[in-house]
Design an enzyme around this catalytic site. Structure first.
Site, PDB file in Angstrom:
ATOM      1  N   LYS A 156       0.814  -1.221   0.000  1.00 13.84           N
ATOM      2  CA  LYS A 156       0.000   0.000   0.000  1.00 13.84           C
ATOM      3  C   LYS A 156       0.848   1.271   0.000  1.00 13.84           C
ATOM      4  O   LYS A 156       0.595   2.181  -0.771  1.00 13.84           O
ATOM      5  CB  LYS A 156      -0.904   0.050   1.251  1.00 13.84           C
ATOM      6  CG  LYS A 156      -1.941  -1.031   1.342  1.00 13.84           C
ATOM      7  CD  LYS A 156      -2.843  -0.804   2.551  1.00 13.84           C
ATOM      8  CE  LYS A 156      -2.107  -0.893   3.878  1.00 13.84           C
ATOM      9  NZ  LYS A 156      -1.722  -2.258   4.283  1.00 13.84           N
ATOM     10  N   ARG A 213      -9.729   1.517   8.996  1.00 18.55           N
ATOM     11  CA  ARG A 213      -9.383   0.121   9.227  1.00 18.55           C
ATOM     12  C   ARG A 213     -10.461  -0.598  10.023  1.00 18.55           C
ATOM     13  O   ARG A 213     -10.350  -1.808  10.239  1.00 18.55           O
ATOM     14  CB  ARG A 213      -8.084   0.052  10.026  1.00 18.55           C
ATOM     15  CG  ARG A 213      -6.843  -0.202   9.204  1.00 18.55           C
ATOM     16  CD  ARG A 213      -5.664  -0.260  10.174  1.00 18.55           C
ATOM     17  NE  ARG A 213      -4.555  -1.006   9.660  1.00 18.55           N
ATOM     18  CZ  ARG A 213      -3.462  -0.449   9.129  1.00 18.55           C
ATOM     19  NH1 ARG A 213      -3.364   0.845   9.004  1.00 18.55           N
ATOM     20  NH2 ARG A 213      -2.477  -1.207   8.715  1.00 18.55           N
ATOM     21  N   ARG A 244      11.458  -6.985   4.667  1.00 18.24           N
ATOM     22  CA  ARG A 244      11.441  -5.581   5.051  1.00 18.24           C
ATOM     23  C   ARG A 244      12.005  -5.417   6.467  1.00 18.24           C
ATOM     24  O   ARG A 244      12.683  -4.437   6.769  1.00 18.24           O
ATOM     25  CB  ARG A 244       9.993  -5.039   5.007  1.00 18.24           C
ATOM     26  CG  ARG A 244       9.904  -3.580   5.417  1.00 18.24           C
ATOM     27  CD  ARG A 244       8.538  -2.986   5.138  1.00 18.24           C
ATOM     28  NE  ARG A 244       7.560  -3.358   6.131  1.00 18.24           N
ATOM     29  CZ  ARG A 244       6.261  -3.055   6.058  1.00 18.24           C
ATOM     30  NH1 ARG A 244       5.798  -2.398   5.005  1.00 18.24           N
ATOM     31  NH2 ARG A 244       5.430  -3.424   7.002  1.00 18.24           N
ATOM     32  N   ARG A 282      11.594  -2.401  11.027  1.00 18.19           N
ATOM     33  CA  ARG A 282      10.377  -1.963  11.722  1.00 18.19           C
ATOM     34  C   ARG A 282      10.081  -2.897  12.889  1.00 18.19           C
ATOM     35  O   ARG A 282      10.131  -4.113  12.749  1.00 18.19           O
ATOM     36  CB  ARG A 282       9.193  -1.978  10.733  1.00 18.19           C
ATOM     37  CG  ARG A 282       8.828  -0.585  10.277  1.00 18.19           C
ATOM     38  CD  ARG A 282       7.697  -0.609   9.305  1.00 18.19           C
ATOM     39  NE  ARG A 282       6.467  -1.202   9.845  1.00 18.19           N
ATOM     40  CZ  ARG A 282       5.309  -1.126   9.235  1.00 18.19           C
ATOM     41  NH1 ARG A 282       5.203  -0.499   8.078  1.00 18.19           N
ATOM     42  NH2 ARG A 282       4.248  -1.688   9.768  1.00 18.19           N
ATOM     43  N   ARG A 339      -1.064  -9.179  12.975  1.00 13.04           N
ATOM     44  CA  ARG A 339      -1.598  -8.104  12.132  1.00 13.04           C
ATOM     45  C   ARG A 339      -2.493  -8.667  11.042  1.00 13.04           C
ATOM     46  O   ARG A 339      -3.526  -8.080  10.698  1.00 13.04           O
ATOM     47  CB  ARG A 339      -0.446  -7.306  11.515  1.00 13.04           C
ATOM     48  CG  ARG A 339       0.108  -6.265  12.485  1.00 13.04           C
ATOM     49  CD  ARG A 339       1.536  -5.886  12.186  1.00 13.04           C
ATOM     50  NE  ARG A 339       1.740  -5.306  10.883  1.00 13.04           N
ATOM     51  CZ  ARG A 339       2.896  -5.349  10.219  1.00 13.04           C
ATOM     52  NH1 ARG A 339       3.940  -5.958  10.730  1.00 13.04           N
ATOM     53  NH2 ARG A 339       2.998  -4.785   9.039  1.00 13.04           N
TER      54      ARG A 339
END
Ligand code: ADP
Length: 191
Positions: A13, A88, A127, A133, A144
């Site tokens: 996204k 969300r 990532r 992160r 998640r």
């Protein structure tokens, strides 16, 4: 243009949001980025949000809604915006409806990136190595995904019922996905 981009964690996204925003000359507003900026600056909002983000949970609606409302009120978002990571939850959908109605505008389209869940876990783990992160560990990624399925996936039906949904295949090269998105959104923007 007033747009939303949706998709499960790791769908790409954020990457696509930047291209779409540039294409339509509107700001890309990412709630995840705003939260992360607040976390790194140690603001009260960041301190509050971090507790939830690190666990892969959603930040409470009242915190997120207020933050988005303030961001949408900024002058650069007056001609339009692309929301990445908001709404969300069903409650956030209603909240956003109110914010947009108040300005006398309407939503133009909701882009949903469809992806293969397993491949996405691999992307996120990768990532984690490059960006580091805090919420990109395997356990938190799974959490998640679960929360997305429970709380956010139902929004797809809500926007489909309103005739706003644009489903785009999010697999493959970044450029190809961008082209697919533009091909469908350019039709929306001309209508
Ligand atoms: P992802 O890569 O999973 O799409 P984001 O970068 O968009 O994640 O968001 C990271 C985290 O920020 C989320 O897991 C959540 O804790 C918080 N967050 C972002 N947007 C929202 C929202 N609209 N409502 C609640 N929490 C949010």
């Amino acid at each position: 243009m007033r747009l939303i981009i949706m998709g499960p964690p790791g769908a790409g996204k954020g990457t696509q949001a930047r291209y779409i925003a540039e294409h339509f000359s509107i700001p890309a507003i990412s709630t995840g980025d705003i939260f992360r900026a607040n976390v790194s600056q140690g603001t009260p909002l960041g301190v509050e949000a971090k507790k939830f983000m690190d666990a892969g949970e959603y930040v409470p609606d009242e915190v997120t809604n207020l933050m988005v409302r303030n961001r949408i009120d900024e002058p650069d978002a007056e001609p339009g915006f692309l929301l990445d990571g908001y709404p969300r939850t069903v409650a956030q959908v209603e909240e956003l409806d109110g914010m947009i109605a108040f300005t006398g505008h309407r939503l133009d389209a909701v882009v949903v990136l469809t992806v293969d869940q397993d491949e996405v876990v691999q992307r996120l783990l990768q990532r984690a190595q490059t960006e580091g992160r805090a919420d990109d560990t395997e356990d938190v990624i799974r959490r998640r995904q679960e929360i997305y399925t429970e709380q956010t996936a139902p929004l797809i039906d809500v926007y489909r019922d309103r005739g706003l949904l644009v489903e785009v295949d999010g697999m493959g090269e970044v450029d190809d996905v961008t082209k697919r998105i533009f091909a469908t959104l350019d039709v929306v923007s001309e209508s």
